[in-house]
Design a protein around this motif. Sequence first.
Motif, PDB file in Angstrom:
ATOM      1  N   ASN A   3       0.852  -1.183   0.000  1.00 20.67           N
ATOM      2  CA  ASN A   3       0.000   0.000   0.000  1.00 20.67           C
ATOM      3  C   ASN A   3       0.886   1.231   0.000  1.00 20.67           C
ATOM      4  N   PRO A   4       0.864   2.033  -1.080  1.00 15.43           N
ATOM      5  CA  PRO A   4       1.722   3.228  -1.107  1.00 15.43           C
ATOM      6  C   PRO A   4       1.279   4.300  -0.120  1.00 15.43           C
ATOM      7  N   ASN A   5       0.040   4.236   0.341  1.00 16.11           N
ATOM      8  CA  ASN A   5      -0.484   5.196   1.316  1.00 16.11           C
ATOM      9  C   ASN A   5      -1.123   4.427   2.469  1.00 16.11           C
ATOM     10  N   PRO A   6      -0.303   3.836   3.323  1.00 14.93           N
ATOM     11  CA  PRO A   6      -0.832   2.929   4.344  1.00 14.93           C
ATOM     12  C   PRO A   6      -1.520   3.657   5.490  1.00 14.93           C
ATOM     13  N   HIS A   7      -2.392   2.936   6.149  1.00 17.73           N
ATOM     14  CA  HIS A   7      -2.919   3.356   7.444  1.00 17.73           C
ATOM     15  C   HIS A   7      -1.913   2.888   8.492  1.00 17.73           C
ATOM     16  N   VAL A   8      -1.362   3.824   9.264  1.00 20.41           N
ATOM     17  CA  VAL A   8      -0.293   3.505  10.210  1.00 20.41           C
ATOM     18  C   VAL A   8      -0.774   3.744  11.632  1.00 20.41           C
ATOM     19  N   THR A   9      -0.514   2.777  12.508  1.00 25.51           N
ATOM     20  CA  THR A   9      -0.806   2.916  13.929  1.00 25.51           C
ATOM     21  C   THR A   9       0.488   2.703  14.695  1.00 25.51           C
ATOM     22  N   SER A  10       0.864   3.670  15.535  1.00 23.64           N
ATOM     23  CA  SER A  10       2.129   3.626  16.262  1.00 23.64           C
ATOM     24  C   SER A  10       1.865   3.623  17.756  1.00 23.64           C
ATOM     25  N   LEU A  11       2.427   2.633  18.455  1.00 27.81           N
ATOM     26  CA  LEU A  11       2.266   2.476  19.894  1.00 27.81           C
ATOM     27  C   LEU A  11       3.556   2.866  20.598  1.00 27.81           C
ATOM     28  N   GLY A  12       3.430   3.604  21.694  1.00 25.67           N
ATOM     29  CA  GLY A  12       4.619   3.970  22.454  1.00 25.67           C
ATOM     30  C   GLY A  12       4.334   5.120  23.393  1.00 25.67           C
ATOM     31  N   GLY A  13       5.364   5.917  23.622  1.00 24.64           N
ATOM     32  CA  GLY A  13       5.238   7.069  24.504  1.00 24.64           C
ATOM     33  C   GLY A  13       6.535   7.852  24.523  1.00 24.64           C
ATOM     34  N   GLY A  14       6.459   9.082  24.987  1.00 25.95           N
ATOM     35  CA  GLY A  14       7.642   9.899  25.198  1.00 25.95           C
ATOM     36  C   GLY A  14       8.403  10.212  23.922  1.00 25.95           C
ATOM     37  N   HIS A  15       9.743  10.321  24.074  1.00 25.10           N
ATOM     38  CA  HIS A  15      10.586  10.730  22.951  1.00 25.10           C
ATOM     39  C   HIS A  15      10.657   9.668  21.863  1.00 25.10           C
ATOM     40  N   GLY A  16      10.547   8.391  22.245  1.00 24.23           N
ATOM     41  CA  GLY A  16      10.574   7.334  21.239  1.00 24.23           C
ATOM     42  C   GLY A  16       9.408   7.436  20.283  1.00 24.23           C
ATOM     43  N   LEU A  17       8.201   7.603  20.817  1.00 22.06           N
ATOM     44  CA  LEU A  17       7.027   7.753  19.970  1.00 22.06           C
ATOM     45  C   LEU A  17       7.113   9.029  19.153  1.00 22.06           C
ATOM     46  N   ILE A  32      -2.691   8.314  10.309  1.00 19.13           N
ATOM     47  CA  ILE A  32      -1.765   7.992  11.400  1.00 19.13           C
ATOM     48  C   ILE A  32      -2.567   8.014  12.694  1.00 19.13           C
ATOM     49  N   THR A  33      -2.393   6.980  13.490  1.00 18.16           N
ATOM     50  CA  THR A  33      -2.964   6.967  14.834  1.00 18.16           C
ATOM     51  C   THR A  33      -1.853   6.670  15.823  1.00 18.16           C
ATOM     52  N   ALA A  34      -1.697   7.528  16.809  1.00 20.98           N
ATOM     53  CA  ALA A  34      -0.733   7.316  17.884  1.00 20.98           C
ATOM     54  C   ALA A  34      -1.475   6.783  19.103  1.00 20.98           C
ATOM     55  N   ALA A  63       2.972  13.604  21.402  1.00 16.89           N
ATOM     56  CA  ALA A  63       2.496  13.018  20.149  1.00 16.89           C
ATOM     57  C   ALA A  63       1.761  14.058  19.308  1.00 16.89           C
ATOM     58  N   LEU A  64       0.928  14.871  19.943  1.00 16.37           N
ATOM     59  CA  LEU A  64       0.241  15.935  19.223  1.00 16.37           C
ATOM     60  C   LEU A  64       1.236  16.917  18.623  1.00 16.37           C
ATOM     61  N   SER A  65       2.288  17.212  19.357  1.00 13.69           N
ATOM     62  CA  SER A  65       3.316  18.112  18.868  1.00 13.69           C
ATOM     63  C   SER A  65       4.008  17.533  17.631  1.00 13.69           C
ATOM     64  N   ALA A  66       4.345  16.247  17.679  1.00 15.90           N
ATOM     65  CA  ALA A  66       5.025  15.615  16.548  1.00 15.90           C
ATOM     66  C   ALA A  66       4.167  15.623  15.290  1.00 15.90           C
ATOM     67  N   SER A 124      -3.332  18.633  12.598  1.00 12.93           N
ATOM     68  CA  SER A 124      -2.522  17.456  12.864  1.00 12.93           C
ATOM     69  C   SER A 124      -2.538  16.476  11.694  1.00 12.93           C
ATOM     70  N   ALA A 125      -1.418  15.786  11.526  1.00 11.57           N
ATOM     71  CA  ALA A 125      -1.308  14.747  10.504  1.00 11.57           C
ATOM     72  C   ALA A 125      -1.958  13.442  10.948  1.00 11.57           C
ATOM     73  N   GLY A 126      -2.438  13.372  12.190  1.00 13.38           N
ATOM     74  CA  GLY A 126      -3.035  12.133  12.659  1.00 13.38           C
ATOM     75  C   GLY A 126      -3.825  12.337  13.936  1.00 13.38           C
ATOM     76  N   ARG A 127      -4.266  11.231  14.504  1.00 10.62           N
ATOM     77  CA  ARG A 127      -5.073  11.261  15.729  1.00 10.62           C
ATOM     78  C   ARG A 127      -4.287  10.636  16.871  1.00 10.62           C
ATOM     79  N   VAL A 128      -4.483  11.166  18.072  1.00 10.10           N
ATOM     80  CA  VAL A 128      -3.774  10.706  19.262  1.00 10.10           C
ATOM     81  C   VAL A 128      -4.781  10.104  20.236  1.00 10.10           C
ATOM     82  N   LEU A 129      -4.497   8.877  20.705  1.00 14.57           N
ATOM     83  CA  LEU A 129      -5.398   8.151  21.601  1.00 14.57           C
ATOM     84  C   LEU A 129      -4.617   7.621  22.795  1.00 14.57           C
ATOM     85  N   PRO A 130      -5.180   7.679  23.998  1.00 12.64           N
ATOM     86  CA  PRO A 130      -4.594   6.944  25.126  1.00 12.64           C
ATOM     87  C   PRO A 130      -4.874   5.457  24.956  1.00 12.64           C
TER      88      PRO A 130
END
Length: 322
Positions: A3-17, A32-34, A63-66, A124-130
């Motif tokens: 998929n050249p335009n994938p749906h991406v979900t990233s799990l993490g926190g802090g500086h790594g995320l 993008i979903t964080a 995450a919102l800042s990124a 934002s380029a994506g959505r942020v979720l706890p």
Amino acid sequence: MSNPNPHVTSLGGGHGLYQTLLATRRLNPASITAIVTVADDGGSSGRLRREFGMIPPGDLRMALSALSADDEDGALWRRTLQHRFGGTGALAGHSLGNLLIAGLSEVLGSDQAAYDRIAELTRSAGRVLPMVNEPLDIEADVAGLDDDPRIMRPVRGQVAVATTPGSVRRVRLLPEHPDANPLAVEAIRTADLVTLGPGSWFSSVLPHLMVPDLVVALNESAAHRAVVLNLTAEPGETQGFSSERHIHMLSQHAPSVTVDSILVDNYAITTRTERGFLERAAATIGAEVVYRDLHRVDESGRPTYRHDPEKLAAAFRELAAS
């Protein structure tokens, strides 16, 4: 999956995320979903958590800042969200973004509504979720705090775990086995690429795998699931850990989890023996080890211990197309 335009979900926190999101937005993704850890108990986040009983906002703010718009206005929002008050008064040490989340949560009656409204303001380029809809605590079993190294002591709190002089052997969430945020479960199930890590292993990465519904969603997702290893062990909680031990800790805390790839910097592990150990550990969770140049270099050309978003994006693009 290609998929050249994938749906991406990233799990993490802090500086790594934060670094991961800087990379994923370079993929021109469909979405993008964080999904963010919620156990922070230090600094501004800890103060707001104790005063208002809210989900600690710091990692969500980062995450919102990124993900803020990639233009001059977005850069201003990024600096605004990350601005921290100085001085010695009541606001000293607070992040402006944390206060904005706290205020909007009260005005709108919902933490998620606050994150979503800030995402609108920052384009934002994506959505942020706890990852769950309640604040959690982390408790660790730590060795090396007594004269007898066999004795394990419980250490409670994310800051205490991250800075312990002992050796962390296992962590757990309090309350244990919390209910996952349904929005996070859906984001994992519908993704084309799911990333986990890099970041503080015990406080930003493993907590996701101690939420049963998130593990089920990961195992059932058709996405390519990639774990991004840190460039080096972190002082404190993973001091002295090999890359292989990071994977053993992951499988120990989530015995049923399976992933597709372990993404590792070429220069983090150079010997054939170390790579063999890592590859055998990865195989226990169904994963292939992928070695790529991922680290950032400084102005003098020296390697740093921070991921380069462009290099990480190139690796993600390759995985999403596999």
